[in-house]
Enzyme design. Sequence first.
Site, PDB file in Angstrom:
ATOM      1  N   ARG A 170       0.712  -1.200   0.118  1.00 43.82           N
ATOM      2  CA  ARG A 170      -0.002   0.194   0.034  1.00 43.82           C
ATOM      3  C   ARG A 170       0.950   1.164  -0.119  1.00 43.82           C
ATOM      4  O   ARG A 170       1.885   1.440   0.937  1.00 43.82           O
ATOM      5  CB  ARG A 170      -0.843   0.213   1.212  1.00 43.82           C
ATOM      6  N   HIS A 202      -2.689  11.000   0.731  1.00 38.98           N
ATOM      7  CA  HIS A 202      -2.082  10.752   2.081  1.00 38.98           C
ATOM      8  C   HIS A 202      -1.449  12.040   2.487  1.00 38.98           C
ATOM      9  O   HIS A 202      -0.334  12.076   2.832  1.00 38.98           O
ATOM     10  CB  HIS A 202      -1.033   9.702   2.115  1.00 38.98           C
ATOM     11  N   GLU A 214      -7.276   8.519   6.302  1.00 38.08           N
ATOM     12  CA  GLU A 214      -7.518   8.957   7.468  1.00 38.08           C
ATOM     13  C   GLU A 214      -7.848  10.496   7.321  1.00 38.08           C
ATOM     14  O   GLU A 214      -7.252  11.457   7.715  1.00 38.08           O
ATOM     15  CB  GLU A 214      -6.290   9.303   8.410  1.00 38.08           C
ATOM     16  N   ASN A 227      -7.040   1.857  10.158  1.00 35.91           N
ATOM     17  CA  ASN A 227      -5.769   1.953  10.662  1.00 35.91           C
ATOM     18  C   ASN A 227      -6.094   2.087  12.213  1.00 35.91           C
ATOM     19  O   ASN A 227      -6.889   2.933  12.688  1.00 35.91           O
ATOM     20  CB  ASN A 227      -5.266   3.455  10.288  1.00 35.91           C
ATOM     21  N   TYR A 265      -3.830   2.330  15.944  1.00 34.93           N
ATOM     22  CA  TYR A 265      -2.710   2.335  16.766  1.00 34.93           C
ATOM     23  C   TYR A 265      -2.811   2.174  18.145  1.00 34.93           C
ATOM     24  O   TYR A 265      -1.979   1.528  18.872  1.00 34.93           O
ATOM     25  CB  TYR A 265      -1.931   3.590  16.334  1.00 34.93           C
ATOM     26  N   GLU A 299      -3.266  -0.079   8.233  1.00 35.44           N
ATOM     27  CA  GLU A 299      -2.128   0.202   8.743  1.00 35.44           C
ATOM     28  C   GLU A 299      -2.233  -0.160  10.305  1.00 35.44           C
ATOM     29  O   GLU A 299      -3.317   0.027  10.818  1.00 35.44           O
ATOM     30  CB  GLU A 299      -1.706   2.016   9.064  1.00 35.44           C
TER      31      GLU A 299
HETATM   32  C1  BGC Z   1      -0.610   7.539   9.477  1.00 34.82           C
HETATM   33  C2  BGC Z   1       0.801   7.438   8.961  1.00 34.82           C
HETATM   34  C3  BGC Z   1       1.652   7.518  10.243  1.00 34.82           C
HETATM   35  C4  BGC Z   1       1.285   6.618  11.132  1.00 34.82           C
HETATM   36  C5  BGC Z   1       1.938   6.674  12.487  1.00 34.82           C
HETATM   37  C6  BGC Z   1      -1.001   6.889  10.539  1.00 34.82           C
HETATM   38  O1  BGC Z   1      -1.950   7.588  11.057  1.00 34.82           O
HETATM   39  O2  BGC Z   1      -1.549   7.338   8.328  1.00 34.82           O
HETATM   40  O3  BGC Z   1       1.190   8.331   7.989  1.00 34.82           O
HETATM   41  O4  BGC Z   1       3.071   7.685   9.876  1.00 34.82           O
HETATM   42  O5  BGC Z   1      -0.052   6.803  11.580  1.00 34.82           O
HETATM   43  O6  BGC Z   1       1.613   8.126  13.302  1.00 34.82           O
HETATM   44  C1  BGC Z   2       0.212  12.104  16.135  1.00 34.89           C
HETATM   45  C2  BGC Z   2       1.063  12.107  14.793  1.00 34.89           C
HETATM   46  C3  BGC Z   2       0.721  11.187  13.782  1.00 34.89           C
HETATM   47  C4  BGC Z   2      -0.950  11.242  13.820  1.00 34.89           C
HETATM   48  C5  BGC Z   2      -1.445  10.232  12.703  1.00 34.89           C
HETATM   49  C6  BGC Z   2      -1.136  12.021  15.836  1.00 34.89           C
HETATM   50  O1  BGC Z   2      -1.638  11.732  17.175  1.00 34.89           O
HETATM   51  O2  BGC Z   2       0.713  13.218  16.874  1.00 34.89           O
HETATM   52  O3  BGC Z   2       2.306  12.265  14.860  1.00 34.89           O
HETATM   53  O4  BGC Z   2       1.109  11.322  12.581  1.00 34.89           O
HETATM   54  O5  BGC Z   2      -1.460  11.176  15.097  1.00 34.89           O
HETATM   55  O6  BGC Z   2      -1.306   8.805  13.404  1.00 34.89           O
END
Ligand code: BGC
Ligand code: BGC
Length: 457
Positions: A77, A121, A166, A299, A301, A361
């Site tokens: 991707r 992006h 996003e 995505n 995290y 992601e």
């Molecule tokens: C974004 C990426 C970013 C990653 C880590 C994602 O939200 O799509 O571009 O590097 O988070 O922050």
């Molecule tokens: C972070 C950024 C990151 C973004 C997308 C934010 O919360 O501060 O560094 O790129 O999220 O994941």
Amino acid sequence: MSKYVFPENFVWGTATSSYQIEGAANEDGRGESIWDRFSKTPGKVNDGSNGDVACDHYHRYRDDVALMKDLGVRAYRFSVAWPRVLPKGRGATNAAGLDFYERLVDTLLAAGIEPYLTLYHWDLPQALQDEGGWANRATAEAFAAYADVVSKRLGDRVKKWITHNEPWCAALLSNQIGIHAPGLRDYRAALSVSHHLLLSHGLAVPVLRQNSPGAEVGITLNFAPTFPASRSAADLDAARHHDGYFNRWFLDPLFGRHYPADMIADYIEAGHLPPEGFTDVRPGDLKIIAAPCDFLGVNYYNRTVTRSDKVPEEENLPRTVHVAPRSEWTDMEWEVYPDALRQLLTRLHLEYGPAKLYVTENGASYSDGPDAEGRVRDERRTRFLRDHFVAARRAMDAGVPLAGYFVWSLLDNFEWERGYTQRFGIVWVDYTTQKRIPKDSALWYRGVIAANAVDEG
Ligand code: BGC
Ligand code: BGC
């Protein structure tokens, strides 16, 4: 030790984005993007860096594809830089820019790696920002025209299209919170941006279908699974609001449900929308936005724990959601919480029912670098990925139609406002020599792909 086997044809991939890896910012006719402008504005990126060179992927893409082939990755991707293709955002196309993506796609296909192409992006042509950027409705039409140019050229070979990455980041993080380009702090403008991003998605969907017969078309959202810190009415309401702000604001219109009424009311009350409501929405827009898609990109995290600031701490119920002491954090100071991925995928399936989902992601920033032997022992990343793969597999057991998983990221790269201080790659990048070293996590990932299974460990 249990083994989690994945279905045959499960798509194991890696992900990157144009501004974060390509470099070659001033070559072959590429126009200026809002990230060029923003990163060169003093104080915006914490190490003072920018994407002028990044991973020099523009010149090294063949090696990077070979690296992926060696890892056994089945899909990649990546995103197209709009200002490489249309330096001013609309009008004249830059042949060299389109040629680059054509070479990349052909190299991927020759290596047996399926391209998943993201159109946006975050690197908007600066020329469009100068006309108001996404706050200007005309940018949505410019996006559809850009989608037409790219898909006319590549639609015979690219069969997986992601319109946006996003929109929460492109709208709120960039225009309300202001830590991403263009760096505005204007809530009303940010909400206009959110609508025009979604509108542009809806306008592009039929264009992509027309130019790329048989293709799958979707959008990627980022999610913040939200947990109230206690069951008090105040904390629950804070959770409702945060979920609305981050997740439902985008999901609901995409799935044909209008913008969430509770959020419209909150925004009017706070003065973020005028008393008449969300006046950017014109008749017909919601139908365009809800164009049926083939998949939803997810995505993920970390999660968010909400605490109300409307009730003083001592008047609230005892907080029952603890992030300490057993939690771990990555170098982004993001909590590691794999089970929220299982819950998120399950929720999306039950409440919205997309035909198919991909994790587009997931990954972690850990700074581990080469040891004396040149080996990168990033066990924490391996553990992070394994636990999240298992969480995804458990969601699939519960019936979630998850079709693939893209690790963020193939390479260490330019992490936006944090510059090069954060390393998300499964491949180490030495920015002085541009040497790549697959980290232990990459070698582990190769084993997962080959076995199509994960050991719980
Ligand atoms: C974004 C990426 C970013 C990653 C880590 C994602 O939200 O799509 O571009 O590097 O988070 O922050
Ligand atoms: C972070 C950024 C990151 C973004 C997308 C934010 O919360 O501060 O560094 O790129 O999220 O994941």
